[in-house]
Design an enzyme around this catalytic site. Structure first.
Site, PDB file in Angstrom:
ATOM      1  N   ARG A 165       0.821  -1.211   0.000  1.00  0.00           N
ATOM      2  CA  ARG A 165       0.000   0.000   0.000  1.00  0.00           C
ATOM      3  C   ARG A 165       0.856   1.263   0.000  1.00  0.00           C
ATOM      4  NH1 ARG A 165      -5.433  -1.119   3.711  1.00  0.00           N
ATOM      5  NH2 ARG A 165      -6.586  -2.127   2.017  1.00  0.00           N
TER       6      ARG A 165
ATOM      7  N   LYS B 192     -19.630 -15.877   1.396  1.00  0.00           N
ATOM      8  CA  LYS B 192     -21.071 -15.627   1.533  1.00  0.00           C
ATOM      9  C   LYS B 192     -21.711 -15.018   0.296  1.00  0.00           C
ATOM     10  CE  LYS B 192     -20.908 -14.922   6.560  1.00  0.00           C
ATOM     11  NZ  LYS B 192     -21.200 -13.971   7.659  1.00  0.00           N
TER      12      LYS B 192
ATOM     13  N   GLY C 236      -8.809  -6.919  -1.320  1.00  0.00           N
ATOM     14  CA  GLY C 236      -9.070  -7.888  -0.263  1.00  0.00           C
ATOM     15  C   GLY C 236      -8.460  -9.246  -0.535  1.00  0.00           C
TER      16      GLY C 236
ATOM     17  N   GLY D 234     -13.273  -3.326   0.097  1.00  0.00           N
ATOM     18  CA  GLY D 234     -14.614  -2.795   0.316  1.00  0.00           C
ATOM     19  C   GLY D 234     -14.980  -1.723  -0.693  1.00  0.00           C
TER      20      GLY D 234
END
Length: 397
Positions: free
Chosen positions: A36, A197, A353, A376
């Site tokens: 990052r 999910k 992610g 996100g």
């Protein structure tokens, strides 16, 4: 989507406050992954080369609005200094007298790194008063933290109303690449969805279903779809409350002419353990005492072929528990297929992610078109949401 970016004339000789995302892993007071930090260097170098005085602010971890030196940014300053050779001065606060003093004593060719903005509860409340304190010593604001752009916080949104503000090079590249996949994809367009999910991907499926040609579904979420089709999934992960949604999406995809491809085989084990014995079984006939933890080899081949035939590929979510070597083969196959598709001329975009971690693990991060820095943020972008940290810089054509 065009964004307002700075020119050298906008920042030359100015005191520029840059919102970066230095939320990096730290072990033994040292940065253990500098990805990052490196992502922001094009923006920071452009500012330095233009003759700006550069100060940086970021969050790190979740200190919950309290000063907690477990989450200090001081080690990040040392890493930035090591990576660039710049003189980086760490300021043990992000507002107030310590910042004011550092600015008044600011030396040429010195980068200021302010302390964690989340040490103040006002940050996550997008408090305008706190934003004024962040801004008061500076002339210009540059937003470059794409991975924090889905949060309306004082350092990502409120401050943009207080200073002449621009987006940085990292955000410009992120929006350019993600927009190319979301808004202007070359066909065939393949969407790969994985992860645990269905609920995490509902909005992405709903927003992208009429734009894609094929959806490949892997990971734990695949078993909800397989069960919705009447399959037997043993102890595999299943969101029973999402079975109706899965059935509706399968029907809607058929109506739209979108091919939704589910695993035909899976790697199943008795337990969620790295050393658990495993076996390849039909994905819709998993024994009662086993759970699916990866797509099987037959599915990996099928998915890879679809990817290789595509012109645009968007990937969000791993195919299995790739952190465990026994259940990493499916995700590795997808990463390598993405690399091969890129080589063949496709635009390949990897959401942040776990997907970003996966392509890095399999040494494919430099072999795809783009790996997003924001998990996100990229997810919400593909859901069609407006990102509050990006909105102030959008140029309406």
């Amino acid at each position: 989507m065009d964004l307002k970016t700075f020119t050298p004339a906008d920042v030359a000789g100015k005191k520029v406050l840059v919102r970066v995302d230095f939320n990096v892993p730290i072990a033994d007071s040292k940065v253990s992954d500098d990805t990052r930090i490196l992502a922001h260097l094009p923006t920071l170098r452009a500012l330095v080369d233009a003759g700006a005085k550069v100060a940086l602010m970021s969050h790190l971890g979740r200190p919950k609005g309290e000063f907690n030196l477990k989450y200090t940014l001081e080690p990040v300053g040392r890493e930035l200094e090591k990576l660039t050779g710049w003189r980086v001065k760490f300021i043990p606060d992000c507002v107030g007298d310590k910042v004011k003093s550092a600015v008044s004593d600011w030396k040429d060719n010195e980068i200021l790194l302010l302390e964690n903005v989340r040490f103040y509860p006002e940050e996550e409340k997008n408090d305008s008063g706190f934003a004024k304190k962040l801004a008061e010593n500076f002339d210009v604001f540059v937003m470059d933290a794409f991975s924090a752009s889905h949060r309306a916080h004082a350092s990502t949104r409120a401050i943009a109303e207080l200073l002449p503000s621009f987006s940085g090079a990292l955000i410009k590249r992120e929006i350019s690449m993600l927009s190319a996949a979301r808004d202007n994809p070359q066909k065939p367009f393949v969407l790969i969805l994985g992860g645990a999910k269905v609920s995490d991907k509902i909005a992405v499926v709903e927003n992208m279903l009429d734009k894609v040609d094929t959806i490949l579904i892997g990971g734990g979420m695949a078993f909800t779809f397989i069960k919705a089709m009447g399959g037997h999934i043993g102890k595999s992960l299943c969101e029973t409350e999402k079975l109706d949604f899965a059935s509706q999406m399968l029907e809607k995809a058929k109506t739209l002419g979108v091919e939704m491809v589910l695993p035909t085989d899976a790697i199943a084990a008795d337990e969620f353990k790295a050393d658990s014995p495993y076996v390849a079984v039909p994905a819709n006939s998993i024994p009662d005492d086993k759970m699916g933890l990866d797509i099987g080899p037959e599915t990996a081949k099928t998915f890879s072929k679809v990817i290789l035939d595509a012109k645009t590929v968007l990937w969000n979510g791993p195919m299995g528990v790739f952190e465990m070597p026994a259940f990493a083969n499916g995700t590795e196959a997808i990463a390598k297929a993405m690399a091969d598709a890129t080589k063949a001329g496709a635009l390949t975009v990897v959401g942040g992610g776990d997907s970003a971690a996966a392509v890095a693990l399999f040494h494919c991060e430099d072999k795809v078109s783009h790996v997003s820095t924001g998990g996100g943020a990229s997810l919400e972008f593909f859901e069609g949401k407006m990102l509050p940290g990006i909105e102030p810089y959008i140029i309406n054509n």
